[in-house]
Scaffold this motif. Structure first.
Motif, PDB file in Angstrom:
ATOM      1  N   SER A  78     -59.477   7.355  30.434  1.00 40.98           N
ATOM      2  CA  SER A  78     -60.121   8.782  30.816  1.00 40.98           C
ATOM      3  C   SER A  78     -60.930   9.217  29.541  1.00 40.98           C
ATOM      4  CB  SER A  78     -58.884   9.417  30.842  1.00 40.98           C
ATOM      5  OG  SER A  78     -58.498  10.012  29.817  1.00 40.98           O
ATOM      6  N   HIS A  79     -61.701  10.141  29.611  1.00 39.35           N
ATOM      7  CA  HIS A  79     -62.502  10.723  28.907  1.00 39.35           C
ATOM      8  C   HIS A  79     -61.918  11.172  27.607  1.00 39.35           C
ATOM      9  CE1 HIS A  79     -66.555   9.780  30.345  1.00 39.35           C
ATOM     10  NE2 HIS A  79     -66.003  10.199  31.274  1.00 39.35           N
ATOM     11  N   ASP A  80     -60.744  11.924  27.733  1.00 35.90           N
ATOM     12  CA  ASP A  80     -60.206  12.634  26.572  1.00 35.90           C
ATOM     13  C   ASP A  80     -59.564  11.393  25.538  1.00 35.90           C
ATOM     14  OD1 ASP A  80     -58.058  13.236  29.219  1.00 35.90           O
ATOM     15  OD2 ASP A  80     -57.328  11.841  27.432  1.00 35.90           O
ATOM     16  N   GLU A  81     -59.644  10.007  25.778  1.00 39.02           N
ATOM     17  CA  GLU A  81     -59.222   9.104  24.875  1.00 39.02           C
ATOM     18  C   GLU A  81     -60.452   8.617  23.884  1.00 39.02           C
ATOM     19  OE1 GLU A  81     -56.979   6.066  26.921  1.00 39.02           O
ATOM     20  OE2 GLU A  81     -55.356   7.233  27.451  1.00 39.02           O
ATOM     21  N   HIS A  82     -61.733   9.033  24.392  1.00 34.05           N
ATOM     22  CA  HIS A  82     -62.845   8.355  23.738  1.00 34.05           C
ATOM     23  C   HIS A  82     -62.846   9.048  22.010  1.00 34.05           C
ATOM     24  CE1 HIS A  82     -67.637   9.560  23.539  1.00 34.05           C
ATOM     25  NE2 HIS A  82     -67.156   8.707  22.408  1.00 34.05           N
ATOM     26  N   VAL A  83     -62.897   8.074  21.250  1.00 30.98           N
ATOM     27  CA  VAL A  83     -63.091   8.466  19.675  1.00 30.98           C
ATOM     28  C   VAL A  83     -64.342   8.084  19.222  1.00 30.98           C
ATOM     29  CG1 VAL A  83     -60.707   8.619  19.354  1.00 30.98           C
ATOM     30  CG2 VAL A  83     -61.794   6.607  19.122  1.00 30.98           C
ATOM     31  N   GLY A  84     -64.786   8.742  18.307  1.00 31.76           N
ATOM     32  CA  GLY A  84     -66.073   8.388  17.687  1.00 31.76           C
ATOM     33  C   GLY A  84     -66.867   9.600  17.416  1.00 31.76           C
ATOM     34  N   GLN A  85     -68.052   9.280  16.899  1.00 32.41           N
ATOM     35  CA  GLN A  85     -69.314  10.328  16.628  1.00 32.41           C
ATOM     36  C   GLN A  85     -69.202  11.481  17.941  1.00 32.41           C
ATOM     37  OE1 GLN A  85     -72.616   9.433  14.766  1.00 32.41           O
ATOM     38  NE2 GLN A  85     -73.028  11.530  14.772  1.00 32.41           N
ATOM     39  N   THR A  86     -69.328  11.157  19.193  1.00 31.76           N
ATOM     40  CA  THR A  86     -69.584  11.841  20.263  1.00 31.76           C
ATOM     41  C   THR A  86     -68.269  12.019  20.973  1.00 31.76           C
ATOM     42  OG1 THR A  86     -70.272   9.819  21.483  1.00 31.76           O
ATOM     43  CG2 THR A  86     -71.893  11.304  20.589  1.00 31.76           C
ATOM     44  N   GLY A  87     -67.262  11.605  20.355  1.00 31.47           N
ATOM     45  CA  GLY A  87     -65.953  11.883  21.125  1.00 31.47           C
ATOM     46  C   GLY A  87     -64.733  12.658  20.093  1.00 31.47           C
ATOM     47  N   LYS A  88     -63.732  12.348  20.262  1.00 30.24           N
ATOM     48  CA  LYS A  88     -62.642  12.805  19.228  1.00 30.24           C
ATOM     49  C   LYS A  88     -62.679  12.172  17.994  1.00 30.24           C
ATOM     50  CE  LYS A  88     -59.049  14.845  22.185  1.00 30.24           C
ATOM     51  NZ  LYS A  88     -59.592  14.318  23.586  1.00 30.24           N
ATOM     52  N   ILE A  89     -62.606  13.044  16.877  1.00 32.19           N
ATOM     53  CA  ILE A  89     -62.534  12.276  15.481  1.00 32.19           C
ATOM     54  C   ILE A  89     -60.973  12.838  14.904  1.00 32.19           C
ATOM     55  CG2 ILE A  89     -63.361  13.033  13.012  1.00 32.19           C
ATOM     56  CD1 ILE A  89     -65.911  13.777  14.288  1.00 32.19           C
ATOM     57  N   ILE A  90     -60.520  11.524  14.836  1.00 35.77           N
ATOM     58  CA  ILE A  90     -59.147  11.676  14.451  1.00 35.77           C
ATOM     59  C   ILE A  90     -58.868  11.114  12.879  1.00 35.77           C
ATOM     60  CG2 ILE A  90     -58.275  11.467  16.734  1.00 35.77           C
ATOM     61  CD1 ILE A  90     -58.190   8.394  16.268  1.00 35.77           C
ATOM     62  N   ILE A 105     -71.179   2.035  13.903  1.00 41.29           N
ATOM     63  CA  ILE A 105     -71.335   2.965  13.132  1.00 41.29           C
ATOM     64  C   ILE A 105     -70.970   4.317  13.816  1.00 41.29           C
ATOM     65  CG2 ILE A 105     -73.711   3.556  13.198  1.00 41.29           C
ATOM     66  CD1 ILE A 105     -73.570   3.695  10.068  1.00 41.29           C
ATOM     67  N   GLN A 106     -71.364   4.552  14.913  1.00 35.08           N
ATOM     68  CA  GLN A 106     -71.036   5.940  15.762  1.00 35.08           C
ATOM     69  C   GLN A 106     -69.498   5.757  16.083  1.00 35.08           C
ATOM     70  OE1 GLN A 106     -73.282   3.632  16.984  1.00 35.08           O
ATOM     71  NE2 GLN A 106     -75.205   4.845  16.712  1.00 35.08           N
ATOM     72  N   HIS A 107     -68.797   4.538  16.291  1.00 31.51           N
ATOM     73  CA  HIS A 107     -67.229   4.413  16.356  1.00 31.51           C
ATOM     74  C   HIS A 107     -66.464   4.839  15.247  1.00 31.51           C
ATOM     75  CE1 HIS A 107     -63.745   3.349  18.761  1.00 31.51           C
ATOM     76  NE2 HIS A 107     -63.190   2.946  17.353  1.00 31.51           N
ATOM     77  N   LEU A 108     -66.803   4.304  13.942  1.00 31.43           N
ATOM     78  CA  LEU A 108     -66.533   4.411  12.918  1.00 31.43           C
ATOM     79  C   LEU A 108     -66.149   5.902  12.237  1.00 31.43           C
ATOM     80  CD1 LEU A 108     -67.509   1.227  10.880  1.00 31.43           C
ATOM     81  CD2 LEU A 108     -65.216   1.760  12.023  1.00 31.43           C
ATOM     82  N   GLY A 109     -67.437   6.440  12.619  1.00 29.75           N
ATOM     83  CA  GLY A 109     -67.576   7.988  12.407  1.00 29.75           C
ATOM     84  C   GLY A 109     -66.280   8.813  12.676  1.00 29.75           C
ATOM     85  N   GLY A 110     -65.709   8.467  13.842  1.00 27.48           N
ATOM     86  CA  GLY A 110     -64.265   9.290  14.558  1.00 27.48           C
ATOM     87  C   GLY A 110     -63.250   8.739  14.159  1.00 27.48           C
ATOM     88  N   VAL A 111     -63.236   7.485  13.385  1.00 28.31           N
ATOM     89  CA  VAL A 111     -61.897   6.908  12.960  1.00 28.31           C
ATOM     90  C   VAL A 111     -61.702   6.604  11.389  1.00 28.31           C
ATOM     91  CG1 VAL A 111     -61.428   5.992  15.238  1.00 28.31           C
ATOM     92  CG2 VAL A 111     -62.392   4.440  13.543  1.00 28.31           C
ATOM     93  N   SER A 112     -62.935   6.656  10.780  1.00 33.79           N
ATOM     94  CA  SER A 112     -62.819   6.194   9.398  1.00 33.79           C
ATOM     95  C   SER A 112     -61.779   6.954   8.337  1.00 33.79           C
ATOM     96  CB  SER A 112     -64.351   6.088   8.668  1.00 33.79           C
ATOM     97  OG  SER A 112     -64.840   7.501   8.731  1.00 33.79           O
ATOM     98  N   SER A 113     -61.430   8.045   8.738  1.00 36.70           N
ATOM     99  CA  SER A 113     -60.475   8.883   7.874  1.00 36.70           C
ATOM    100  C   SER A 113     -59.140   8.408   7.985  1.00 36.70           C
ATOM    101  CB  SER A 113     -60.517  10.439   8.091  1.00 36.70           C
ATOM    102  OG  SER A 113     -61.932  10.645   7.797  1.00 36.70           O
ATOM    103  N   SER A 114     -58.923   7.508   9.217  1.00 36.18           N
ATOM    104  CA  SER A 114     -57.379   7.004   9.094  1.00 36.18           C
ATOM    105  C   SER A 114     -56.906   6.324   7.907  1.00 36.18           C
ATOM    106  CB  SER A 114     -57.455   5.961  10.182  1.00 36.18           C
ATOM    107  OG  SER A 114     -57.963   6.145  11.551  1.00 36.18           O
ATOM    108  N   LYS A 115     -55.702   6.339   7.590  1.00 37.71           N
ATOM    109  CA  LYS A 115     -55.191   5.947   6.322  1.00 37.71           C
ATOM    110  C   LYS A 115     -55.351   4.543   6.139  1.00 37.71           C
ATOM    111  CE  LYS A 115     -53.526  10.057   4.488  1.00 37.71           C
ATOM    112  NZ  LYS A 115     -52.909  10.869   5.559  1.00 37.71           N
ATOM    113  N   VAL A 116     -54.845   3.939   7.173  1.00 35.49           N
ATOM    114  CA  VAL A 116     -54.744   2.404   7.521  1.00 35.49           C
ATOM    115  C   VAL A 116     -55.466   1.937   8.817  1.00 35.49           C
ATOM    116  CG1 VAL A 116     -53.305   0.151   7.607  1.00 35.49           C
ATOM    117  CG2 VAL A 116     -52.796   1.871   6.094  1.00 35.49           C
ATOM    118  N   ILE A 117     -56.226   1.020   8.488  1.00 27.60           N
ATOM    119  CA  ILE A 117     -57.012   0.517   9.928  1.00 27.60           C
ATOM    120  C   ILE A 117     -57.160  -0.814  10.088  1.00 27.60           C
ATOM    121  CG2 ILE A 117     -59.326  -0.043  11.065  1.00 27.60           C
ATOM    122  CD1 ILE A 117     -60.540   2.671   9.589  1.00 27.60           C
ATOM    123  N   VAL A 118     -56.493  -1.178  11.376  1.00 24.57           N
ATOM    124  CA  VAL A 118     -56.104  -2.811  11.539  1.00 24.57           C
ATOM    125  C   VAL A 118     -57.201  -2.799  12.596  1.00 24.57           C
ATOM    126  CG1 VAL A 118     -54.316  -4.227  13.065  1.00 24.57           C
ATOM    127  CG2 VAL A 118     -53.689  -2.335  11.093  1.00 24.57           C
TER     128      VAL A 118
END
Ligand SMILES: Cc1cc2nc3c(=O)[nH]c(=O)nc-3n(C[C@H](O)[C@H](O)[C@H](O)COP(=O)(O)OP(=O)(O)OC[C@H]3O[C@@H](n4cnc5c(N)ncnc54)[C@H](O)[C@@H]3O)c2cc1C
Lengths: 245, 320
Positions: free
Chosen positions: B245-257, B271-284
């Motif tokens: 569903s759309h409310d799960e979309h993260v990134g530049q044009t979705g949610k920023i988490i 790069i547009q995906h990372l924009g929404g998640v790059s502030s995560s403390k740990v990325i796997v």
């Protein structure tokens, strides 16, 4: 009904971000400029509403220097009827909203993007509404007309709502407002050349914020790799080393 | 003089976000030698309101008026301004979420304040007021100086430690005197997301991309998310395809988490995906392509097939 769509001129979303002048200014050398992605969707939705009937005119507006005209021309090519450029550098959100408030009073619906992809201000739409003493709805993911009312879908923290709001209104839009942004067709590009792009002189306004300098995020340490056959090891590392599980 | 922090409630309860927000505002207040007042609009019991004292609020203004339930932006911002004037606030702090982003710009105009949105740290200086925020969708930071009498901030969650002070707060009923004419929003329908961890609140997020191949293959990720009490997310093409569903979309044009832990399964790392998640403390990252750009952003990675890796991770979590 008349619709005003606010257009921010931003670097292409794949731009490698660099700064100049001892990190005090964005390095615009070689940058491709685009319509801010949210504004592009807002314009697309405005076009859809016009095609459904009841919209007389769509105007696009930008506060910026001459360089932003190419972006406004693109908005005209997508289908806006006319464009306004207020001739001043976009100093900060309050400055921009103050400029726009002088030309926005004639419109029944003003569409702004939830943020600009450069400085991520989340500000111009709401400030403009306050300056005009209009109501505003933010996080808008759908908009339709129902007589003199707007029927709006908005996202709230933890869900979504359907609202009715009377105009004049500033709708601050995000994902969902239109499915795909419209790309200008050849005919649109030809027609855009003849459409009016009015340059308006800026009024006196004071910015309230300024950039001292910019920083790039610190470089990341190399990614630690775990073998595919031994993926469980990852859980151990996340638990014992990174301490996030 | 005071600092005002706007606290939202969810069915009469505060969340971790509220306590983090109050802790952040309290630290600024302490630095500047000011009091911290929390504003709460809605029906929240006094013992719940009192909790805010433990994070540094010395006073709580409570507004109980059902008219505000429609979240009318004009009326609510008037109420916040009335509260700010009541306590002589120099600084007003909101959360950088849907409601905070909606109200802060309006309030900043009314209070003749400079607005800085998405702040991630305490101010580096309070006179002049200079604070850091994210720009270019997480690709850089800016230090922003406010040149105005007052300051309005929206605070990006999960960027400040919650601090318990053991203090207590005085609760005061407050009537912001907002007239009927200022309410023009009518709510026809409200749909709350229930039964799953909200993406913006989640400390762990499990996310899938086009590498998941179709909408039918998400059982494993859902099981993993369930075991970890994690939120579910996806890349844009996945929501565009209708796999999720759309409310799960993260990134530049979705949610920023900004969770503590972000799992990217079969996501290339545009790069547009990372924009929404790059502030995560740990990325796997789990991706079969060793050259995928996601590995440049990741802290831990597995080069491999998601469908081979997911069952092993589930097993690993169960054994933990
Ligand atoms: C203006 C603009 C805004 C955008 N905004 C967003 C946004 O907000 N969010 C967003 O996500 N994107 C956004 N995009 C799109 C973005 O550019 C990428 O196209 C998108 O993120 C790619 O999604 P993906 O990683 O799921 O798919 P792909 O790029 O197709 O990557 C799939 C990955 O899965 C891997 N894979 C395949 N099969 C397997 C397997 N069995 N096991 C393991 N790995 C496998 C592949 O190696 C590949 O790396 C935007 C684009 C534009 C132009």
């Amino acid at each position: 009904m008349k619709i005003l769509v606010l257009i921010s001129n931003v670097p292409d979303t794949t731009t490698k971000i660099r700064f100049t002048g001892d990190n005090t200014a964005f390095d615009a050398a070689g940058v491709q400029w685009i319509i801010n992605p949210w504004d592009e969707l807002a314009l697309t939705r405005a076009m859809e509403l016009k095609e459904a009937g009841g919209v007389e005119k769509i105007t696009v507006a930008n506060v910026g220097e001459k360089i932003t005209e190419a972006t406004l021309r693109k908005a005209l090519a997508v289908g806006a009827d006319d464009a306004i450029r207020i001739d001043a550098p976009a100093k900060d959100a309050f400055f921009v909203a103050s400029q726009l408030s002088k030309i926005a009073g004639d419109y029944d619906l003003i569409l702004a993007g939830i943020e600009a992809s450069d400085y991520n201000g989340n500000a111009v739409g709401g400030m403009l509404a306050e300056l005009l003493d209009y109501n505003s709805v933010s996080a808008v993911s759908g908009i339709n007309m129902d007589g003199d009312k707007f029927v709006i879908n908005r996202e709230i923290d933890g869900g979504s709502q359907v609202l009715s709001v009377t105009g004049p209104l500033v709708a601050i839009v995000q994902k969902g407002i239109a499915k795909e942004p419209r790309i200008p067709a050849m005919r649109g590009i030809m027609m855009a050349r003849k459409k009016p792009l009015n340059v308006v002189e800026a009024v006196d306004a004071h910015e309230k914020t300024s950039f001292v300098n910019f920083e790039l995020p610190p470089p990341k340490a190399a990614c630690k790799m775990v073998d595919e056959e031994n993926a469980k090891e990852l859980i151990t590392l996340l638990h014992e080393e990174a301490k996030v599980l | 003089m005071s600092i005002l922090v706007y606290t939202e409630n969810w069915d009469g309860k505060f969340k971790k976000l509220s306590f983090e927000l109050v802790s952040y505002a309290a630290a600024i207040a302490k630095e500047m030698g000011l009091d911290l007042t929390a504003l709460s609009i809605g029906n929240v019991a006094d013992d719940e309101l009192n909790k805010l004292g433990n994070y540094g609020a010395s006073k709580i203004l409570k507004v109980e008026n059902d008219k505000f339930n429609s979240l009318d932006n004009k009326a609510l911002s008037k109420a916040v301004v009335a509260a700010a004037e009541n306590v002589g606030a120099k600084i007003v702090v909101f959360a950088h979420n849907n409601l905070g982003k909606a109200l802060a710009p309006r309030v900043s105009v009314k209070l003749n304040a400079g607005l800085v949105s998405g702040v991630t740290e305490l101010p580096s200086s309070t006179s002049p007021f200079v604070v850091k925020k994210k720009v270019f969708t997480g690709k850089a930071f800016a230090n922003v100086k406010v040149d105005a009498e007052n300051v309005v901030l929206t605070f990006a969650q999960n960027s400040y430690e919650i601090v318990e002070t053991g203090g207590s707060a005085a609760v005061e009923a407050f009537d912001p005197q907002v007239g009927d004419a200022d309410f023009s929003t009518v709510v026809n329908e409200t749909n709350k997301i229930t039964g799953k961890v909200l993406l913006n609140d989640a400390e762990i997020v499990v996310s899938g991309g086009r590498g998941m191949k179709s909408g039918d293959n998400w059982g494993g990720l859902e099981e993993l998310a369930d075991l970890l009490n994690a939120g579910m997310a996806c890349s844009r093409p996945v929501s565009d395809e209708g796999w999720r569903s759309h409310d799960e979309h993260v990134g530049q044009t979705g949610k920023i988490i900004a969770p503590n832990l972000y799992f990217a399964f079969g996501i290339s790392g545009a790069i547009q995906h990372l924009g929404g998640v790059s502030s995560s403390k740990v990325i796997v990252a789990i991706n079969k392509d060793p050259e995928a750009p996601i590995f440049e952003a990741a802290d831990y990675g597995i080069v491999g097939d998601v469908f081979k890796v997911i069952p092993q991770l589930i097993e690993g979590v169960k054994e933990m």
